[in-house]
Design an enzyme around this catalytic site. Structure first.
Site, PDB file in Angstrom:
ATOM      1  N   TYR A 109      -2.646  34.390  18.654  1.00 48.21           N
ATOM      2  CA  TYR A 109      -2.478  33.029  18.181  1.00 48.21           C
ATOM      3  C   TYR A 109      -3.250  31.986  18.620  1.00 48.21           C
ATOM      4  CZ  TYR A 109       0.470  28.846  17.357  1.00 48.21           C
ATOM      5  OH  TYR A 109       0.645  27.479  17.062  1.00 48.21           O
ATOM      6  N   GLU A 197      -3.709  25.494  12.635  1.00 45.24           N
ATOM      7  CA  GLU A 197      -2.886  26.855  13.298  1.00 45.24           C
ATOM      8  C   GLU A 197      -3.575  28.056  12.533  1.00 45.24           C
ATOM      9  OE1 GLU A 197       1.538  27.797  14.677  1.00 45.24           O
ATOM     10  OE2 GLU A 197       1.164  28.224  12.582  1.00 45.24           O
TER      11      GLU A 197
END
Lengths: 386, 314
Positions: A109, A197
């Site tokens: 992530y 993101e």
């Protein structure tokens, strides 16, 4: 402004952030033949909706054959998606992205967000990708790595290396990773983003580093210096919301029955809260802004009334610089123009309030006046129930 | 006494010759505010509203003795205007402008941080705020002057009209205000709640504080920690946005609730735990403050009795 995955990936490409081969975006009404599948597959069909968790809701499908791909495209277009992030509202899938499916060996992530308290862009990363970062922050906060980004210099080389080591990036992907980390930090600043993101950033079975998803949210206040973004369609707002935005009214549709018109965002929020305390629920958040002239008030009424759930309207105006008598005049003229078919409760306070109330009283318009927000909310709730 | 502004404050208005700047400068002047300079590049040497206009802030400081800036400059140029004031030696900068890109403010904060280290620190209020008013002395902002009343309650708020509502309720209860500070609703801003609470706690003329927050960010939670640890004066709090849907931007960019942080519930819980009197129904703010302050011995802390007497004098 929130960008869809394929829009984000268009930007990723210009920053040389590695992504999977893409075969096109299909919209409702498009010919399925517009997708030219290539390679041996498998392929993936992804719903282009502004929410996380779409995979679990059936918005991501892996196809082994071309026929299967076509079936998924057809099934997904027009489908309704509800996830934990949509708060009960269903999003309609209007576009799907088709690309080569990714077989990840590892998922990481990584994102850049604005850290309000520190007033800096902050890289947030975790070796445990794939799941939602909110979930991770709750269950394993120790797994989250943070790294501030200087807006002037971007992410420095040593910072990118530190990140890579902390995430245990294999040596084979090390340089690709540091390049991606620096790129998303640069993209964040270049585009005036509030979020960039990649979740997940995958290391594939064949050893490549790939951004499997792309999420970019940009700062509306900075649109004036991003003409390319300004030209993009707004996927987030409903038609009514867009119409309101165009004339400087801030409108957000809600589920209740009481239409609200308020000046100022804070007071508008507090008005919704007060309606709730009085036992009702608001049909919308609407901030008419500081101007609130006849034209804007008329438009605001029209916008509120487009929502058929509205059973009563509550106007709460604190006349500061805007004088109450002018506002009352505006309400009187506006209501004459549009012929209200639901009860109207008006609470005026502030500059020239006496004159304002007198104007409303003498206007002959059917409305109830209130002296406080609390009284107004109670009257509106009662009116909506009748 | 009061905080940030008083009758000796000398204001420079950035963008005074523009429509907004002109309109509000006029109202500030009518309130009795001492505006000594207007700043509009290219119009230096002229007069506007009978006040000298300068090309640069440096000139306004040197020639007119300006020590406080009030900024009405449009969003694309506002960050630069803040930095110009800071570099010119202005000590209190109040930025009214709404819609400044957040990364511009990130750069401003970084620059101001550096000035602080060099011993040239400034106080920034805003942006996207109604400004600051010390009733009866100086009004630097867009709030309607007449709803205020000179007195001893300090107010700090993230929202404009919501502040007016609270001020009006207090004034209607005959409770005056020492200073009312609108810190603005942007995600990156100058003074935060804690900064203002510190000033109110130290101000002799402030006996109680009303704090008005909203959902998003963690400023209210930080304020709660400060209240618990340091505040001896009673604090009354209201937090807007209990019923706001998560993830949507409600006018203020700051008012976005993501996940569990910055929710209404977390803010209320923190403030209550810190001993603040939390008012759930905004319409009850005035009477709640009045009831507490006018009843000696009913206040949370020892100073309550003293507070009540002063509060009554309003």
């Amino acid at each position: 402004m929130k960008l869809l995955e394929y829009e984000g990936k268009d930007i990723f490409e210009t920053y040389k952030i590695p992504i999977q081969a893409r075969f096109g975006v299909v919209r409702i009404g498009d010919s399925i033949e517009s997708v030219k599948l290539d390679g041996p597959g498998p392929w993936v069909v992804k719903a282009q909706v502004l929410t996380g968790g779409r995979g679990k809701a059936g918005g991501v499908k892996i196809a082994r054959t071309k026929e299967e791909t076509h079936t998924y495209i057809n099934n997904m277009l027009g489908m309704k998606i509800i996830t934990h992030q949509t708060h009960g509202t269903a999003l309609t899938v209007e576009e799907v992205l088709v690309e080569t499916a990714c077989v990840p060996e590892r998922e990481i992530y990584i994102s850049v967000v604005l850290d309000r308290k520190e007033a800096v862009p902050m890289i947030i990363a975790s070796a445990e990708g794939g799941m939602s970062i909110e979930e991770l922050a709750r269950t394993k906060p120790e797994c989250i790595i943070k790294m501030p980004v200087d807006v002037n210099t971007g992410l420095l080389d040593f910072q990118a290396r530190e990140l890579a080591f902390a995430l245990k990036i294999p040596w084979h992907n090390f340089r690709d990773f540091t390049a991606v980390a620096k790129s998303i930090a640069k993209l964040f600043v270049d585009y005036d983003a509030s979020l960039v993101e990649i979740n997940p950033l995958a290391i594939t079975k064949d050893g490549r580093l790939v951004a499997v998803d792309a999420k970019i949210v940009t700062d509306d206040n900075a649109l004036f210096r991003h003409k390319d973004l300004e030209a993009k369609p707004d996927h987030e707002s409903s038609e009514i919301e867009k119409e309101a935005k165009a004339i400087g009214i801030n409108y957000i549709g809600l589920d209740g029955t009481i239409g609200c018109m308020v000046n100022g965002a804070g007071l508008a929020m507090a008005t919704l809260d007060t309606v709730k305390l009085a036992g009702g629920s608001a049909a919308n958040f609407l901030d008419v802004g500081g101007g609130a002239n006849v034209e804007q008030i008329t438009k605001a009424f029209q916008i509120i009334l487009k929502d058929s759930k509205v059973k009563a309207i509550l106007v709460n105006i604190f006349g500061g610089i805007m004088k109450c008598d002018n506002i009352a005049q505006g309400i009187a003229e506006a209501t004459k123009k549009i012929k209200l078919h639901v009860p109207l409760v008006v609470r005026l306070e502030g500059t020239n309030v006496k004159e304002g109330k007198a104007i409303l009283k003498n206007s002959g318009i059917k409305l109830e006046q209130a002296d406080s927000l609390w009284e107004a909310a109670q009257k509106a709730v009662k009116a909506a129930k009748n | 006494m009061s905080i940030l502004l008083n009758k000796r404050s000398k204001l420079a208005v950035h963008g005074m010759t523009g429509a907004q700047g002109s309109f509000h400068s006029q109202l500030c002047l009518e309130y009795g505010c001492n505006i000594v300079a207007g700043i509009t590049p290219g119009k230096g040497g002229t007069r506007h509203l009978n006040i000298p206009v300068f090309n640069t802030v440096k000139e306004a400081v040197r020639e007119a003795g300006a020590d406080t800036s009030l900024i009405f400059v449009p969003p694309p140029f506002a960050a630069d205007s803040i930095l110009e004031a800071a570099e010119a030696g202005i000590k209190v900068i109040i930025a009214i402008t709404e819609g400044i890109p957040v990364l511009d403010m990130v750069r401003v904060k970084k620059h101001l941080g550096r000035l602080e280290l060099e011993g040239r620190g400034v106080t920034l209020i805003g942006p996207n705020c109604p400004g600051v008013i010390t009733p009866g002395e100086c009004k630097a902002g867009i709030m309607p002057g007449y709803i205020h009343k000179k007195g001893h309650i300090g107010i700090v708020s993230r929202s404009g009209t919501l502040t007016y509502e609270a001020v009006w309720q207090l004034t209607s209860q005959d409770l005056g205000q020492s200073t009312v500070v609108g810190i603005g609703g942007d995600p990156v801003q100058g003074m935060n709640f804690v900064d203002v609470l510190k000033l109110f706690e130290a101000d002799k003329d402030t006996t109680a504080v009303v704090m008005i927050g909203e959902i998003g960010g963690s400023a209210e939670e930080d304020a709660a920690r400060f209240i618990k640890a340091r505040m001896t004066k009673p604090v009354f709090a209201f937090v807007a946005g209990k019923t706001a849907p998560p993830g949507r931007r409600m006018g203020h960019a700051g008012a976005i609730v993501e996940g569990a942080s910055g929710t209404h519930a977390s803010k209320i819980a923190a403030l209550e735990k810190a001993g603040a009197t939390v008012v759930e129904n905004l319409s009850h703010m005035g009477e709640t403050v009045a009831a507490k302050l006018k009843a000696p011995g009913q206040s949370r802390k020892k100073q309550g009795g003293e507070t009540a007497k002063r509060g009554n004098k309003g």
